[in-house]
Design a protein around this motif. Structure first.
Motif, short mmCIF file in Angstrom:
data_model
loop_
_atom_site.label_atom_id
_atom_site.label_comp_id
_atom_site.label_asym_id
_atom_site.label_seq_id
_atom_site.Cartn_x
_atom_site.Cartn_y
_atom_site.Cartn_z
N ALA A 89 7.04 -37.35 41.72
CA ALA A 89 7.84 -36.87 40.60
C ALA A 89 7.02 -35.82 39.85
O ALA A 89 5.87 -36.07 39.48
CB ALA A 89 8.21 -38.00 39.67
N VAL A 90 7.61 -34.65 39.64
CA VAL A 90 6.92 -33.56 38.95
C VAL A 90 7.60 -33.35 37.60
O VAL A 90 8.81 -33.16 37.53
CB VAL A 90 6.97 -32.26 39.78
CG1 VAL A 90 6.16 -31.17 39.08
CG2 VAL A 90 6.44 -32.51 41.19
N CYS A 91 6.79 -33.40 36.53
CA CYS A 91 7.33 -33.31 35.17
C CYS A 91 6.68 -32.14 34.43
O CYS A 91 5.74 -32.33 33.64
CB CYS A 91 7.07 -34.61 34.42
SG CYS A 91 7.69 -36.08 35.25
N PRO A 92 7.16 -30.92 34.66
CA PRO A 92 6.57 -29.78 33.98
C PRO A 92 7.24 -29.49 32.64
O PRO A 92 8.42 -29.78 32.44
CB PRO A 92 6.82 -28.64 34.96
CG PRO A 92 8.11 -29.02 35.63
CD PRO A 92 8.14 -30.53 35.67
N TYR A 93 6.49 -28.89 31.74
CA TYR A 93 7.02 -28.28 30.52
C TYR A 93 7.78 -27.03 30.96
O TYR A 93 7.96 -26.78 32.16
CB TYR A 93 5.85 -27.97 29.59
CG TYR A 93 6.21 -27.61 28.16
CD1 TYR A 93 6.95 -28.47 27.37
CD2 TYR A 93 5.78 -26.41 27.61
CE1 TYR A 93 7.26 -28.15 26.06
CE2 TYR A 93 6.07 -26.07 26.30
CZ TYR A 93 6.83 -26.94 25.52
OH TYR A 93 7.13 -26.62 24.23
N TYR A 94 8.23 -26.21 30.04
CA TYR A 94 8.98 -25.01 30.40
C TYR A 94 8.19 -24.11 31.36
O TYR A 94 7.00 -23.89 31.17
CB TYR A 94 9.34 -24.20 29.15
CG TYR A 94 10.17 -24.95 28.14
CD1 TYR A 94 11.42 -25.49 28.49
CD2 TYR A 94 9.71 -25.13 26.84
CE1 TYR A 94 12.18 -26.18 27.56
CE2 TYR A 94 10.47 -25.83 25.90
CZ TYR A 94 11.71 -26.35 26.27
OH TYR A 94 12.46 -27.04 25.36
N ILE A 95 8.88 -23.59 32.37
CA ILE A 95 8.28 -22.69 33.35
C ILE A 95 8.96 -21.33 33.22
O ILE A 95 10.17 -21.25 33.01
CB ILE A 95 8.43 -23.22 34.78
CG1 ILE A 95 7.96 -24.68 34.88
CG2 ILE A 95 7.65 -22.36 35.77
CD1 ILE A 95 8.22 -25.32 36.23
N ASN A 96 8.20 -20.27 33.40
CA ASN A 96 8.74 -18.91 33.20
C ASN A 96 9.53 -18.40 34.41
O ASN A 96 9.31 -17.28 34.88
CB ASN A 96 7.62 -17.93 32.85
CG ASN A 96 6.63 -17.76 34.00
OD1 ASN A 96 6.66 -18.49 34.99
ND2 ASN A 96 5.74 -16.79 33.88
N THR A 97 10.46 -19.20 34.90
CA THR A 97 11.29 -18.77 36.03
C THR A 97 12.50 -17.96 35.57
O THR A 97 13.19 -17.38 36.40
CB THR A 97 11.81 -19.98 36.81
OG1 THR A 97 12.61 -20.79 35.92
CG2 THR A 97 10.66 -20.83 37.34
N GLY A 98 12.80 -17.96 34.28
CA GLY A 98 14.01 -17.34 33.76
C GLY A 98 15.07 -18.36 33.40
O GLY A 98 15.97 -18.10 32.60
N MET A 99 14.97 -19.56 33.98
CA MET A 99 15.95 -20.61 33.70
C MET A 99 15.95 -20.98 32.22
O MET A 99 16.99 -21.28 31.64
CB MET A 99 15.64 -21.83 34.56
CG MET A 99 16.60 -22.99 34.39
SD MET A 99 16.24 -24.30 35.59
CE MET A 99 17.31 -25.61 35.00
N PHE A 100 14.77 -20.93 31.59
CA PHE A 100 14.65 -21.27 30.17
C PHE A 100 14.26 -20.04 29.35
O PHE A 100 13.50 -20.15 28.38
CB PHE A 100 13.62 -22.38 29.99
CG PHE A 100 14.15 -23.75 30.26
CD1 PHE A 100 14.85 -24.45 29.28
CD2 PHE A 100 14.00 -24.34 31.51
CE1 PHE A 100 15.35 -25.72 29.53
CE2 PHE A 100 14.51 -25.60 31.77
CZ PHE A 100 15.19 -26.29 30.77
#
Length: 249
Positions: A159-170
């Motif tokens: 299980a991977v639990c990242p904070y916001y990632i700069n993919t554009g989704m957020f």
């Protein structure tokens, strides 16, 4: 993740809702000398998932990575978007994993990796649907791990639990303390996921500061809430626009 897995010698199969998107990634892998193919799959459609899984064949590593976010307060979210969030972020985990798990069990090896979120560790304002779906993703993975362990199947879960990632989704989100809770770099997270799969890890929480959330839950609820507010967790979505709005500008 697909590019990094291919670089390390894996044959990659990409599923994407967009045929163009999956084909582009597969073509990039092939151009670099790797092996890859792609399928256009709506992972919310159990029949299409089952058919695509038959076409794909057995896999050693499954990465559940499909995700959507609306970023609306509860009373502004539409019924359609709420349902869509759970169909993609939670229910699709069942359809895709059920399609590939029997082959892993038969071969007594394999890994089911699920990209959840730090929002599955703590509820976040303007994420009543998204955060709940990621809590579900964590519960799914933990229960699956227990089930596989109890039955002695030898299949790993991550299980991977990242904070916001700069993919554009957020796109548009902010962080109050970037040294403690930075907006994560896409490439960095991808490398850590592939490393985690190879090393047999069961959970990855990014950044490290987010690992304190379970400890925070020992506090009384009001103190827990105040601490979350202090770190700006419930203001980070205030200027959220998301990928679609970003493209429209």
């Amino acid at each position: 993740m697909a590019l990094e897995a291919a670089r390390r010698g894996a044959e990659v199969v990409v599923w994407d809702l967009s045929d163009d998107g999956g084909t582009a990634v597969a073509a990039e892998i092939v151009a670099a000398g790797g092996l890859a193919s792609s399928y256009a799959v709506d992972v919310t459609d159990p029949a299409r998932v089952a058919a695509a899984a038959r076409e794909t064949g057995d896999v050693d590593v499954l990465v559940n990575n499909a995700g959507v976010v609306a970023g609306k307060p509860l009373l502004e979210a539409t019924e359609e978007s709420i349902r869509r969030t759970f169909e993609v972020n939670a229910l699709a985990l069942y359809w895709v994993t059920r399609a590939f798990l029997p082959g892993m069990i038969a071969r007594r090896r394999g890994t089911v990796a699920t990209i959840a979120s730090a929002a599955g560790l703590i509820g976040v304002a303007r994420q009543t649907d998204y955060s709940a779906s990621k809590f579900a993703a964590l519960g799914f993975t933990e229960s699956l791990r227990a089930e596989l362990r109890a039955d002695g199947h030898g299949i790993g879960t991550l299980a991977v639990c990242p904070y916001y990632i700069n993919t554009g989704m957020f796109a548009g989100v902010s962080t109050r303390f970037p040294l403690l809770l930075p907006i994560l770099e896409e490439q960095e997270v991808a490398l850590k996921v592939i490393d985690g799969i190879e090393s047999g890890r069961e959970q990855i929480v990014l950044p490290p500061f987010a690992r304190l959330v379970p400890l925070m839950r020992a506090l009384p609820t009001r103190a827990f809430d105040r601490l979350a507010d202090f770190f700006g967790i419930n203001r980070g979505m205030d200027r959220f626009v998301g990928r679609a709005a970003q493209k429209a500008r």
